[in-house]
Design an enzyme around this catalytic site. Structure first.
Site, mmCIF file in Angstrom:
data_model
loop_
_atom_site.group_PDB
_atom_site.id
_atom_site.type_symbol
_atom_site.label_atom_id
_atom_site.label_comp_id
_atom_site.label_asym_id
_atom_site.label_seq_id
_atom_site.Cartn_x
_atom_site.Cartn_y
_atom_site.Cartn_z
ATOM 1 N N SER A 252 2.221 6.572 15.104
ATOM 2 C CA SER A 252 2.003 5.829 13.873
ATOM 3 C C SER A 252 1.523 4.404 14.136
ATOM 4 O O SER A 252 0.521 4.239 14.821
ATOM 5 C CB SER A 252 3.295 5.862 13.049
ATOM 6 O OG SER A 252 2.991 5.671 11.706
ATOM 7 N N HIS A 393 4.537 13.640 9.102
ATOM 8 C CA HIS A 393 4.413 12.434 9.925
ATOM 9 C C HIS A 393 5.656 12.295 10.804
ATOM 10 O O HIS A 393 6.731 11.931 10.313
ATOM 11 C CB HIS A 393 4.308 11.255 8.957
ATOM 12 C CG HIS A 393 3.960 9.953 9.596
ATOM 13 N ND1 HIS A 393 2.712 9.695 10.103
ATOM 14 C CD2 HIS A 393 4.697 8.839 9.800
ATOM 15 C CE1 HIS A 393 2.693 8.454 10.582
ATOM 16 N NE2 HIS A 393 3.883 7.920 10.415
HETATM 17 C C1 GTR Z 1 3.323 3.377 7.168
HETATM 18 C C2 GTR Z 1 1.944 2.799 7.325
HETATM 19 C C3 GTR Z 1 1.172 3.609 8.335
HETATM 20 C C4 GTR Z 1 1.971 3.897 9.582
HETATM 21 C C5 GTR Z 1 3.441 4.154 9.305
HETATM 22 C C6 GTR Z 1 4.370 4.089 10.523
HETATM 23 O O1 GTR Z 1 4.073 2.740 6.220
HETATM 24 O O2 GTR Z 1 1.303 2.819 6.085
HETATM 25 O O3 GTR Z 1 -0.042 2.954 8.655
HETATM 26 O O4 GTR Z 1 1.821 2.891 10.494
HETATM 27 O O5 GTR Z 1 3.969 3.255 8.396
HETATM 28 O O6 GTR Z 1 4.185 3.298 11.438
HETATM 29 O O7 GTR Z 1 5.348 4.845 10.508
#
Ligand code: GTR
Length: 413
Positions: A252, A393
């Site tokens: 991420s 995610h």
């Molecule tokens: C979210 C963000 C993403 C990603 C994510 C993370 O809120 O929008 O770009 O970086 O966090 O790092 O888990």
């Protein structure tokens, strides 16, 4: 429920492939003077430099080139009987200080026993080294940690309750059993992840009167990338890692970081980005899922001040993220996506690998030759690797199985 202004003022998020407006990607292999790049020589000496300069001045920010050395660097804990006697554990404390300022970067290392100089995965974690394993010997960070009631973190301090809470993302035993080492670091040791430039590493480099970096200077992603290089400086000197190869890995926001760190520091032999999305592997100009405007509004500190000009103005960008992937060439790079992680634009992540491939081809290497998006759970292991797996995610066993397979293949290990 009150919408914050930044969310309220966002344009609608697009998740419809058909609604993507036609866009033109900046040419990877054409110099700013219009000349075509036809050789590795021209790529390395001319175009690569131009692209680096654009990412530094317009996106992540320039890292001051003062060579800051740790004031101390010590193995503060070690064991040859870690993880039920299957691994060596080392905990290293690197201290950087300047005047009154001080930061401490704690590196947690596990190595397989009886393998000399194993290849090592190097990756930041989100909530402290103690969250990556239930191992009782792991030392807590003293740095600011984001509150998380599930982990019992309430006053921005690491807690016993958080121990092991993120271990599903860190299959350390498997990594060891496959003959790899792992080094993990809490990213907030380098720079706490908040819109505040008075803490972390940035102020070490301020000139008289400065309270934040200049418009073209480093945001947090560049700061974390700097940290990755400092950690590597140490690992390169560890007596157990004399001939080791190193794989920089991140998920991420930390996957955005691993790509940038891996591009900048060619001592990383393989680069892995997991679900890195906007500002990572995903193409900005597709404007699918999280856009430049959204990321700038929610995380202004990740990029430099210049990057703000590209909110709702992606067409003006003279780079896109395929160029970031290309900066890693000819070293192997793996891009991982998750099917349900539309926010990170899986297809845009794939396409940056596809469009980076001509640079790999210059070196006689194979990138991602097919324009067509691959099937779910079918991984590709060329010099550019890719998969989109089922699920959300996250970092899963499937992801790690691919990273290990990719590293074994490319290290011939
Ligand atoms: C979210 C963000 C993403 C990603 C994510 C993370 O809120 O929008 O770009 O970086 O966090 O790092 O888990």
């Amino acid at each position: 429920f009150v919408w914050s202004l930044s969310v309220y003022s966002q344009p609608k998020v697009n998740y419809d492939e058909k609604a993507i407006k036609p866009y033109v990607l900046p040419e990877l292999l054409v110099l700013s003077n219009g000349q075509e790049v036809k050789s590795v020589e021209e790529w390395e000496h001319k175009r690569r430099e131009e692209i680096f300069d654009l990412f530094k001045s317009e996106v992540y920010g320039r890292i001051p080139d003062l060579d800051l050395k740790p004031t101390s660097e010590e193995i503060i804990e070690q064991s040859d009987m870690a993880l039920n006697n299957s691994a060596i554990r080392e905990q290293i404390s690197m201290v950087f200080s300047s005047g009154e300022r001080e930061i401490t970067i704690n590196i947690l290392v596990y190595l397989p026993k009886n393998i000399e100089s194993p290849p090592v995965f190097v990756g930041y974690n989100f909530y402290g080294n103690q969250t990556t394993t239930t191992d009782q010997h792991v030392i807590f960070t003293d740095s600011w940690v984001r509150n998380n009631t599930d982990y019992g973190i309430v006053e921005n301090r690491a807690t016993e309750e958080s121990r092991g809470k993120r271990n599903s993302r860190w299959p350390i035993q498997k990594i060891i059993d496959e003959g790899f080492g792992i080094a993990t670091i809490y990213y907030g040791d380098v720079d706490p992840d908040k819109n505040d430039f008075s803490d972390g590493i940035h102020p070490f480099f301020y000139e008289e009167g400065m309270s934040k970096p200049k418009t073209d200077e480093w945001g947090s992603i560049s700061a974390w990338a700097w940290g990755y290089s400092k950690v590597l400086d140490y690992l390169k000197t560890d007596r157990l890692l004399t001939d080791s190869k190193f794989i920089v890995f991140g998920h991420s926001r930390l996957g955005k970081t691993s790509l940038w760190a891996g591009a900048l520091d060619t001592r990383f032999d393989i680069v892995i980005s997991n679900d890195s999305g906007s500002g990572g592997a995903a193409l900005f100009k597709r404007k699918f899922g999280e856009t430049a405007a959204i990321i700038n509004a929610n995380f202004p500190h990740w990029f430099n001040a210049n990057f703000k000009k590209y909110s709702n103005n992606e067409d003006a960008l003279s780079i896109d993220q395929h160029m970031l992937v290309a900066l890693v060439a000819p070293r192997p790079v793996y891009i991982a996506s998750a099917e349900e992680d539309k926010w990170a634009d899986p297809k845009g992540e794939y396409l940056s690998g596809y469009h980076a491939s001509p640079v790999y081809n210059l070196y006689g290497k194979k990138g991602l030759p097919e324009l067509e998006f691959p099937e779910t759970n079918e991984s590709i292991h060329n010099s550019i690797g890719y998969h989109v797996r089922t699920g959300k995610h996250d970092v899963t066993d499937y992801d790690w199985d691919q990273f290990i397979k990719f590293a074994k293949k490319h290290f011939n290990y």
